[in-house]
Design an enzyme around this catalytic site. Structure first.
Site, PDB file in Angstrom:
ATOM      1  N   LYS A  56       0.844  -1.208   0.000  1.00 51.39           N
ATOM      2  CA  LYS A  56       0.000   0.000   0.000  1.00 51.39           C
ATOM      3  C   LYS A  56       0.873   1.249   0.000  1.00 51.39           C
ATOM      4  O   LYS A  56       0.613   2.192  -0.748  1.00 51.39           O
ATOM      5  CB  LYS A  56      -0.910   0.019   1.241  1.00 51.39           C
ATOM      6  CG  LYS A  56      -2.125  -0.865   1.119  1.00 51.39           C
ATOM      7  CD  LYS A  56      -2.866  -0.978   2.445  1.00 51.39           C
ATOM      8  CE  LYS A  56      -3.901  -2.086   2.366  1.00 51.39           C
ATOM      9  NZ  LYS A  56      -4.384  -2.558   3.659  1.00 51.39           N
ATOM     10  N   GLN A 100      -5.201  -1.439   9.531  1.00 48.34           N
ATOM     11  CA  GLN A 100      -5.149  -2.783   8.960  1.00 48.34           C
ATOM     12  C   GLN A 100      -5.817  -3.784   9.901  1.00 48.34           C
ATOM     13  O   GLN A 100      -5.523  -3.832  11.094  1.00 48.34           O
ATOM     14  CB  GLN A 100      -3.684  -3.184   8.704  1.00 48.34           C
ATOM     15  CG  GLN A 100      -3.489  -4.515   8.023  1.00 48.34           C
ATOM     16  CD  GLN A 100      -3.980  -4.538   6.574  1.00 48.34           C
ATOM     17  OE1 GLN A 100      -3.980  -3.528   5.895  1.00 48.34           O
ATOM     18  NE2 GLN A 100      -4.400  -5.695   6.117  1.00 48.34           N
ATOM     19  N   ASP A 123     -11.710   3.024   4.054  1.00 51.74           N
ATOM     20  CA  ASP A 123     -12.116   1.618   4.065  1.00 51.74           C
ATOM     21  C   ASP A 123     -13.632   1.467   3.997  1.00 51.74           C
ATOM     22  O   ASP A 123     -14.151   0.365   3.800  1.00 51.74           O
ATOM     23  CB  ASP A 123     -11.656   0.979   5.386  1.00 51.74           C
ATOM     24  CG  ASP A 123     -10.581  -0.054   5.180  1.00 51.74           C
ATOM     25  OD1 ASP A 123     -10.416  -0.537   4.052  1.00 51.74           O
ATOM     26  OD2 ASP A 123      -9.920  -0.389   6.171  1.00 51.74           O
TER      27      ASP A 123
HETATM   28  N1  GUN Z   1      -7.441  -6.648   5.935  1.00 55.90           N
HETATM   29  C1  GUN Z   1      -7.721  -7.350   4.820  1.00 55.90           C
HETATM   30  N2  GUN Z   1      -8.405  -6.595   3.947  1.00 55.90           N
HETATM   31  C2  GUN Z   1      -8.554  -5.387   4.521  1.00 55.90           C
HETATM   32  C3  GUN Z   1      -9.165  -4.174   4.098  1.00 55.90           C
HETATM   33  O1  GUN Z   1      -9.724  -4.039   2.998  1.00 55.90           O
HETATM   34  N3  GUN Z   1      -9.105  -3.152   4.983  1.00 55.90           N
HETATM   35  C4  GUN Z   1      -8.513  -3.268   6.197  1.00 55.90           C
HETATM   36  N4  GUN Z   1      -8.502  -2.210   7.011  1.00 55.90           N
HETATM   37  N5  GUN Z   1      -7.930  -4.368   6.610  1.00 55.90           N
HETATM   38  C5  GUN Z   1      -7.949  -5.419   5.774  1.00 55.90           C
END
Ligand code: GUN
Length: 304
Positions: A56, A100, A123
């Site tokens: 990311k 996350q 998100d």
């Molecule tokens: N863990 C796995 N996929 C995601 C996501 O799309 N957002 C977040 N915050 N954590 C994740």
């Protein structure tokens, strides 16, 4: 032989989306006098999460946005994590906040998500974002379902009137996916682990979105011929080759049994290279949308 025209190339679509984000991010920087900023918070040492967060960060910078990474130790307290989220809420250089998931077990995930300012909820998981999606109002939408919808619309055009079955009812994928399909005027069924006669339910669908987290569960003979299949699953299983498997080598498979499904489906996302690459590309898109709203700069509804 697999008919390659059936394969939905999420990797190529995600590259195109990131290129559009980069162009708009440069225009944003000229207009706002600062870069759009995305903060990612990682608590603990989960190896898969570390890989995602690194990726990311790299892709954020590659798109011309500012990346802020906050890595906290496994034993971080709820209070310390909430204090960081509140600080990021107040930070004018941060347009999007992603914590996350999953968090270590001693932390209250829901309370942390609820602490994120809805204006920075890239998100799409806060109650405000979730509620706006349910009401059909504009807002920030979870990345994986929005990426899946983009692939569907790119392949099928209008989805109006189509029968869609979403397998899985998670907050991150299943529920928002169903809402998005409903807003495109699909007839939506949400199936899950307790659904009776799942194969028969799936067989009715023009669109199947598999997000259950069970390796290769959906078989080709569950599908209506010509159905469009979006496989959200990412499951690690032993390598096919016996020697490699003995060496504990693994491979990635989806929730759909690709080999049997591709013969029946009209179109299908592979794993890897389907939905996976879309998630981060949509995250960057969401960060850019949030940045425009936070800076009071207009971005056309269909700009990206
Ligand atoms: N863990 C796995 N996929 C995601 C996501 O799309 N957002 C977040 N915050 N954590 C994740």
């Amino acid at each position: 032989m697999t008919d390659s025209s059936k394969i939905i190339d999420g990797k190529a679509f995600a590259e195109g989306l990131r290129a559009r984000v980069a162009t708009l991010a440069a225009a944003f920087e000229r207009a706002a006098g600062r870069k759009a900023g995305l903060a990612v918070v990682l608590v603990g040492e989960d190896p898969a999460s570390q890989v995602y967060v690194r990726s990311k960060g790299k892709q954020t910078v590659a798109c011309g946005m500012a990346s802020f990474e906050h890595k906290l130790p496994e034993d971080t307290t709820q209070e310390a994590l909430l204090a960081l989220v509140r600080r990021l809420n107040e930070d004018a250089t941060v347009d999007g906040i992603l914590v996350q998931l999953p968090l270590p077990r001693h932390l209250d995930e829901q309370a942390v998500v609820e602490a994120i300012s809805p204006a920075k909820d890239v998100d799409g998981l806060t109650p405000v974002s979730t509620g706006r999606l349910a009401l059909g109002l504009p807002g920030l939408v979870p990345c994986t379902p929005l990426g899946s919808l983009m692939l569907l619309k790119d392949r099928l055009g209008s989805l109006s009137g189509l029968d869609a079955v979403v397998i899985g009812r998670s907050i991150l994928v299943g529920k928002p996916m169903a809402q998005l399909l409903l807003s495109e005027s699909c007839t939506v069924t949400i199936a899950h682990s307790r659904t009776k006669n799942l194969a028969d339910v799936v067989r009715r669908a023009d669109i199947v979105v598999a997000a259950v987290g069970r390796a290769e569960m959906v078989k080709g003979d569950w599908l209506k011929p010509g159905a469009t299949v979006i496989d959200v699953g990412i499951n690690r299983v032993p390598a096919l080759d016996a020697v490699a498997a003995a060496e504990r080598k693994t491979r990635l498979v989806g929730d759909v049994d690709f080999a049997s499904a591709v013969a029946v489906a009209g179109a299908i996302t592979p794993v890897p290279g389907g939905v996976g690459p879309m998630t981060i590309a949509v995250l960057l898109r969401n960060a850019l949308v949030a940045a425009h709203a936070n800076a009071g700069i207009a971005l056309g509804a269909d700009a990206i």
